[in-house]
Every structure is written in C-alpha cells, then in structure tokens.
Scaffold this active site. Structure first.
Site, PDB file in Angstrom:
ATOM      1  N   CYS A 146       0.750  -1.278   0.436  1.00 37.07           N
ATOM      2  CA  CYS A 146       0.405  -0.057  -0.286  1.00 37.07           C
ATOM      3  C   CYS A 146       0.638   1.045  -0.039  1.00 37.07           C
ATOM      4  CB  CYS A 146      -1.198  -0.054   1.353  1.00 37.07           C
ATOM      5  SG  CYS A 146       0.225   0.580   2.284  1.00 37.07           S
TER       6      CYS A 146
ATOM      7  N   ASP B 219     -12.100  14.443   2.491  1.00 34.91           N
ATOM      8  CA  ASP B 219     -12.582  14.794   1.373  1.00 34.91           C
ATOM      9  C   ASP B 219     -14.292  15.171   1.032  1.00 34.91           C
ATOM     10  OD1 ASP B 219     -12.463  14.839  -1.763  1.00 34.91           O
ATOM     11  OD2 ASP B 219     -13.850  12.702  -1.718  1.00 34.91           O
TER      12      ASP B 219
ATOM     13  N   ASP C 201      -8.596  10.399  -4.636  1.00 33.44           N
ATOM     14  CA  ASP C 201      -8.480  10.662  -3.058  1.00 33.44           C
ATOM     15  C   ASP C 201      -6.745   9.192  -2.854  1.00 33.44           C
ATOM     16  OD1 ASP C 201      -9.834  11.906  -2.589  1.00 33.44           O
ATOM     17  OD2 ASP C 201     -11.774  10.420  -2.054  1.00 33.44           O
TER      18      ASP C 201
END
Length: 833
Positions: free
Chosen positions: A14, A522, A723
């Site tokens: 990740c 967001d 994002d």
C-alpha cells in the site's frame, strides 16, 4: 560521486508501505533522493546497493538489485505518487507475493517468537514473516514453499503445520487449543496434588528438614516429585534442551533451571546429608512441584483467555453457510459452497445467509449487514443492487447472480485483512521485542550474580540462601508477559474494530491513529452523499429554463463528473440533441456545439476565460454559493444563459459525527474543489474548523503535506480514486466502504459502512487499543523490574524476609494471566456516542 541504484522491492502492499521505505532510505546521510513505488526503488546518492538493501530489510521489507528498464511513455506520464498508491492487483495477493499460514507449537515466550521469526526470514523467497505468540500462528509472505517453512521452524526447535484455508486453520487451532488446555489442566492437577500436601505437611510438622528418622520418607517424596517433573513438567525441560542446542534461551529455560536446581539440591541433601551443615539440610521438593503446577495452571487460564480474544474473527468465519441454493433449468438444488462458480444463479429467501457476493437480478429483500458493516439498520435491496457473503435476508426473496466466490468475496477479504492485522506488530512493540531478545540471558546472569553475592556475603547457611535466591530469580522473571503484552491487545483491538465495521490494515495504523490531531475530509461522497441534485435553475438573456436544461444535459452526456449526473437526472427522459466538438476543460468545465449553438458549461472561471460577461449572474452566483450550492454556468454563443444550482446534501449523520469528533479534540478540515464561498457554507453547516477549497484532484496530496509541515498528525478520509495519493500521504488514510478499490487498498483503515460515525468509532478503538497496549507493557515492565530485585533479596537488609520460590511461581503465572485478561477487556469496549 552520486549514482542511481535501481532496486526491486518485495512485501509492499500500500501507499503507507511506500512512504515507510522512502523515509527509511532518505534518512540515510548518503542518500540524496529516493523514488519509491510498490515494486521498485530508484535511489540517488553515494550509498552502496548492499547498504540500501539492508536499510529496506530493517524497515520490514525485501529488496534486490535490479537492472534499470525504460519506462513506457504512458507510465512515465503518471505521477509517481499516484503509481505508488495503486497496488498491482487489488482484490487478492499477487502470484509472486503469496502468503502462507502456519500453525505453531512449542512457543512459550517472546524469545521463542524472535527465534521462529529469524528462522522463517532466513528461508529463501521469504519477504516478510509475522509470528503471533498469542495465536501461535505465523503469516509468511513470499514465494517459499510450505515444506521449506515447516522445516525451518522444526530446525529451530519448534513445531509447525501448514494451513491451507481459514476453515481448516480454525478446526486445527481449536483442536490444538482444546488439547493444550486439557494437557495443562491435568498437568497442573497432578503437580499441585503432590506439591500442596507436601508443602502443608512440611509447614505443619516436619519443617522441610531432613533427619535420620525421615530420610527414607523424603527420598520417596523426592522420587514422586521427579515423576511429577517428568510427566507434568517435561515440556519445560524438553523445550529448554532444544533451546540450548540452538544456542538460545526462553522462559522454559528459566523454569527448567529453577525447578531443576531446587530438586537437585534437595536430592543431594537427601542422599548425602553429611556433606551439609545441619541448618542447610532444607528440602525444596514441594517448590519444584508447586512451581510446575502453578505455571501450568497459568498456561491453561491464559489459553482459555486467548481463545476468547479470537472470537471476533471466529464470528466472521461463521457467517458463511455451508451450502447454497443454485437455480438451473431443471429447478433448484442445494450444492456445497465450494461448488458455486461465478455466473451461477442463486435464490435467497427469508432467514437465508448469503453464500457468495453477487448482484440481484429479480425480487426485493431486506438484508441485515450488521456483522459485515457494523450498520444495525437492515438495508433494502432490489434489482441491480449488490449482495455480500455473510449477510442475512431478514425479509423477502430474490434471485442473484454470483460475481465473486471463495477467497474473492468481500467477507474473505475482510477476514484476510483482520488476520494480517492481528499478526502485525506496531512500533511500540519493537521495544518489547528488543528487550525480550536478551531477557532470559540477562535474568540468568542476574540469578548467578545474586547467588554469588549471597554465597560470599550472606548469612549462614550460605548454600541454602544461595539456592533460594537463584531459584526465585529464575522463576519470577516472566518474558511471557512481555511477549503477550502487544499481540494480545492487537488481536482484541483489531477483532473488536471488525465488529464495528472497521478494518485495520496493520497494527501500526492503530498506533498512528491514536496520536492524530487533525482529520481531513474529502467533501464529495465522504461528508456528502455523493449524489448531487439540481436544486434551482435561473435563466438570463431571454433563454427558457427547459432549453437551458436540455442543452446543459446534452453537453454533460460526455462527462463523468458527479455534477453531470445531477444535470442528466434533472433532464429525465427528454431527447437530447447531438453534441459535436465536445471537450473537457480541466478544472473549468466542458464545451461543445449543439443545434447550431456554441456552448460552454462550467464554473465562473471558464466563462471569464472565454470573455463571457457574467455581471448579471454575480448576485445569483453569490446567493447560491452562500447556501452551499455549486453554481454551474451555461453560456450560449458567448452570452450568459443560465445558472444551474447543484447541491450535494450532507450525509444524514455527518453533523452528529463531526460534532462527536470535535468534542474528542480533533481539528476538522474539509478538502474540496468547490469555490471558497460554497465550501465555507457547507463547512459552517457541518461544523468544520478549516476549509481548503479550490483544490484540483492532483493537489490533494500536497494539501496534506502542507498540514503535516505545520507539525500536525493528519488523517485523510476519502472514497475515490483521486483520493488515493492523499490517503497514502496522510499519517493515516481512512477509506469509506462505498469507495473505490484503489482508495480502500491504499488506506490504513477501511470503514465498511457509509457513515462518518465509523471514523469516530475507528479512532476511539485505536486510542483504547494503544492505551491497553501501554498498560500491558507497563505492567509487564513494572512486574519484572520490581519482582526480580525483590527475588534477589533487596528487601532482606530492611525487613529480613526473602521471597519464597513458590510465591515467585504463582506471581509469574499471574502476570501472564493479568496481561491476557486486560487485553480481553477490549472485547467489551464500546465507543462513546
């Protein structure tokens, strides 16, 4: 002279992994720049390749020297930050990065964990190995075969068994746990059945001293005690011997030395009393039996408590039914779950548990998704909606087509993430690991040093005091409590989080989440529902509302922007004109030609750039923006034609969730591409502290960096593909469950339900888990730092008392039980609303 070295990386999954490797490399004084993705690193500086590889290994990942390859033009045009955030294959592990699960036996303390971990990491092809003392399991990443891994563990002196899937693992783990508890129970009963009567008899009448009259009786008791040590405590001595052969020392070494020395001394006094002065003819048979009995009893209670700590994961495993009803041309039939394939048509009725992931093709039903998402309210599902394995049909009947089965279902991914997180170690646990690695040798050294002081400077009979001191120090020291402190808290905390629909990628995420002070949200799809609606249309220069809507909708047919869907939905089924010359103007809007008109649709900056006068619109733009709506402006043939006010409503629980987070002390920040007026209006309604408006998608990560440069610990909460870089840049990335796979795979924490209450729950559980971990570690450190000096006789000059070896054994057992019991409190933790 500077050079660029290309490395191939292993074990990164990740954006946070990328960040950790990049920071580790750039902390080196001989590294100028490190460009890192999930698969490779390009490092510029004066460092050697071997030094860089060693640095990456210390960060917990694998690296090998690679030859530079030319990048395709399409890849090189993508920002490296975005590439770093996107793993190769989202749903499952790649073929080169397989995971093997092992069930371990013979481990008793943190020293064993270190030994097994080193053995596994030394196997060629292993990129990462996580050994969990609390569950007696190992999760190994890499290409090594199961046979090689098992052989390495056995060579290190422990047992190992490869487990292919979670069902088999669970069965074997339960079988092993039950067998282990039964063995510890009867071993404790046997040892205490001998030790307690001997201790009571000695205290009441014989005072544990050997004389000519009772010598034969004590000899018989000594032989019975030896039998107890062999049958009830044999595992201590076998494991200690294996450790000695491997050049290591564990908790078993301490127990074996303590009880063995006590018995050997007692037998020597029993057989050759004339060698010892009268006052030194004290026997300690009961100490050996009692210590073995109490420690076995402690192990039994600890194993029972460990089983409770895994119940959250076991609940997830119970969600999958053994069979499914498949619909064929010949009718319905029940088939084993393993036989269900993607594309099959299945039926669900009231009370059924969904066997696999799929999409409803017919019917309606209310589904209980609480165990999967933490959302207590049943969800209504109809044609076209997705269903997930493990959820329950409360009412209704549907047909659905299987889309993901076996290890590819959402439930399987959740179980895999939970298990990996439970096997991970946070940074705070590394201190305990370092101490545990040298703990036993240091304790043995302290025991010998203390015994020497008492032998040369202690009161008579020195030999008795020397024996008591050495035995007590060896017995009271407890590396087991240190070894269990971190993993028990992680298992309980991660499991409890899963019950609330919060998936944690690794233990580090929990630790980082507990130190956050700033939360960045967001706007679209996170604070809001992500379903914008046209709430007003104002026209100018004689244009009719219907015409304006029709032309705007025609332009938006070629756009994928969320606002486009709102305008198309408002237009409904109206036939839209053909658009020619369609163009997307990044950050501004769209343009094209329809019905002989030149059209512009977008924000005020677009019209200003195209020299379209907007004076007539200014008042309406300000009014709509101040109400939280986004003004979308339409120009026809160079003249202002219409303003479409589009509003994305806040989620129903956003205000309450944000208030809860605000009360918890977090600074709340909204990140949006909206104009400042609209953004501030929404922020005021939601209770947001700070607004960062007008941010383009590729600028989100930079906005996070700016906040971090101010010394803030930042979490990013988002749900979309754009994002992903920001989620990777943040100290903790939190993805909403309805978001894209890229966002979810990049985030450190994933919320399975569409609610900001999940953010508050996740942070509350993180703080509780870290607090519990610190309590366990502090308790283990305090216990050992006080217990060992007391056992060494530090209180003798002040009180004239010494700690009995039996009391030391009881204290040792109690310390482990206390750690496990404290961790299990997390299983009852409820975040405050």
């Amino acid at each position: 002279m500077s050079q660029t070295i290309d490395l191939t990386l292993d074990g990164l999954s990740c954006g946070h992994c990328v960040k950790r490797v990049k920071e580790s490399l750039e902390q080196r004084p001989d590294v100028e720049l490190a460009d890192v993705t999930v698969t490779e690193a390009h490092v510029t500086g004066t460092a050697s390749a071997d030094a860089l590889i060693e640095t990456i290994k210390q960060a917990g990942y694998g690296a090998t020297l690679s030859h530079p390859k030319a990048k395709p033009l399409t890849e090189s045009s993508i920002p490296s930050e975005a590439l770093a955030a996107v793993p190769h294959e989202l749903p499952v592990a790649t073929a080169d990065e397989e995971s093997q699960q092992l069930l371990l036996s013979g481990m008793s303390c943190a020293s064993c964990v270190t030994r097994v971990q080193h053995a596994l990491q030394s196997v060629p092809g292993v990129t990462q190995a996580r050994v969990n003392l609390a569950e007696r399991t190992a999760l190994v990443m890499g290409s090594a075969s199961a046979a090689d891994l098992v052989q390495a563990v056995e060579k290190a002196g422990y047992g190992a068994e490869a487990i292919e899937d979670d069902i088999k693992r669970r069965e074997r783990q339960q079988e092993t746990a039950i067998a282990t508890m039964k063995r510890f129970r009867w071993q404790a009963i046997v040892a205490l059945a001998v030790g307690i009567p001997v201790m009571v008899w000695g205290m009441i009448g014989d005072n544990m001293m050997v004389t000519d009259d009772n010598r034969s009786l004590w000899l018989a008791i000594g032989l019975i005690t030896l039998a107890v040590m062999v049958f009830a405590g044999g595992h201590f001595y076998r494991n200690a011997w294996k450790s000695l052969l491997n050049g290591t020392a564990t908790m078993d070494t301490l127990v074996a030395l303590g009880t063995g020395v006590a018995w050997l001394y007692s037998m020597s006094v029993n057989l050759w009393p004339q060698w010892f002065p009268m006052e030194a003819r004290h026997l300690y048979y009961e100490a050996s039996a009692m210590i073995i009995g109490l420690i076995n009893l402690g192990h039994m209670l600890e194993a029972r408590a460990r089983q409770r700590s895994s119940k959250a994961l076991e609940k997830l495993l119970d969600l999958t039914p053994p069979t499914a009803r498949v619909v064929t041309e010949d009718g319905e039939k029940s088939v084993p779950l393993a036989d269900v394939q993607p594309g099959m048509l299945l039926r669900l009725t009231t009370g059924d548990r969904v066997p696999v992931d799929g999409e409803i093709t017919q019917g309606e039903a209310w589904l209980d998704e609480a165990m999967l998402t933490g959302e207590p309210i049943p969800q209504q599902k109809g044609e076209g909606d997705s269903v997930h394995a493990g959820t329950v049909v409360q009412d209704g009947s549907v047909l659905f087509r299987a889309s993901a089965v076996g290890s590819h279902t959402t439930l399987s991914r959740i179980i895999r993430m939970v298990r990996q997180a439970q096997s991970s170690k946070p940074e705070i646990g590394q201190l305990a690991d370092k101490i545990s690695a040298v703990f036993v040798p240091v304790v043995v050294a302290i025991a010998l040093f203390s015994a020497a002081i008492w032998y040369f400077f202690g009161p008579a009979p020195q030999i008795v005091y020397t024996l008591v001191i050495a035995t007590t120090v060896l017995i009271i020291a407890c590396p087991c409590a240190l070894g269990l402190a971190t993993p028990m808290s992680i298992i309980s905390g991660v499991g409890r989080a899963a019950e609330f629909g919060v998936l944690v990628r690794d233990a580090d995420a929990l630790q980082r989440a507990s130190t956050l002070d700033t939360l960045v949200f967001d706007k679209t799809g996170t604070l809001t529902e992500g379903k914008p609606q046209v709430v007003a249309i104002k026209t100018f220069n004689g244009v009719e509302e219907a015409q304006a809507l029709r032309l705007a909708a025609a332009l938006e047919q070629g756009s994928s922007h969320p606002l486009a869907h709102a305008i198309l939905e408002k237009a409904g089924d109206d036939k839209l004109p053909q658009v020619n010359g369609f163009r997307t103007l990044r950050g501004l809007g769209v343009s094209g030609e329809a019905e002989g008109h030149q059209l512009l649709l977008g924000n005020q900056a677009l019209l200003n750039e195209q020299h379209v006068a907007t004076d007539d619109m200014t008042a309406e733009i300000t009014a709509q923006a101040s109400q939280g709506s986004t003004p979308v402006l339409l120009a026809i043939d160079g003249k202002a034609a219409a303003l479409l006010a589009v509003r994305d409503p806040l989620r129903s629980d956003s205000i309450a969730a944000l208030e809860r987070l605000h009360n918890a002390g977090y600074r709340l920040v909204m990140l949006t591409g909206d104009n400042p007026t609209t953004a501030n209006a929404i922020a005021k309604e939601a209770g947001i502290d700070e607004v960062i408006a007008g941010v383009l998608p590729d600028g989100k990560a930079d906005a996070i960096k700016r906040l971090q440069s101010q010394g803030r610990q930042v979490a990013m909460v988002g749900d979309g593909i754009n994002d992903a870089p920001a989620l990777a840049q943040a100290d903790v990335g939190i993805a909403m469950g309805g978001g894209s796979d890229v966002a979810i795979e990049t985030a450190a924490i994933t919320l399975m339900r569409h609610s900001l209450m999940g953010v508050a729950d996740a942070l509350a559980i993180s703080r509780a888990t870290l607090r519990n971990m610190k309590q366990n570690l502090l308790g283990a450190f305090i216990y050992n730092s006080i217990g060992i000096p007391v056992a060494a006789g530090i209180l003798w000059p002040f009180t004239g008392t010494l700690l009995n070896p039996v009391v030391a054994g009881a204290a040792m057992a109690l310390s482990s039980i206390t750690v496990v019991s404290n961790a299990n409190r997390l299983l009852r933790f409820k975040p405050k609303a």
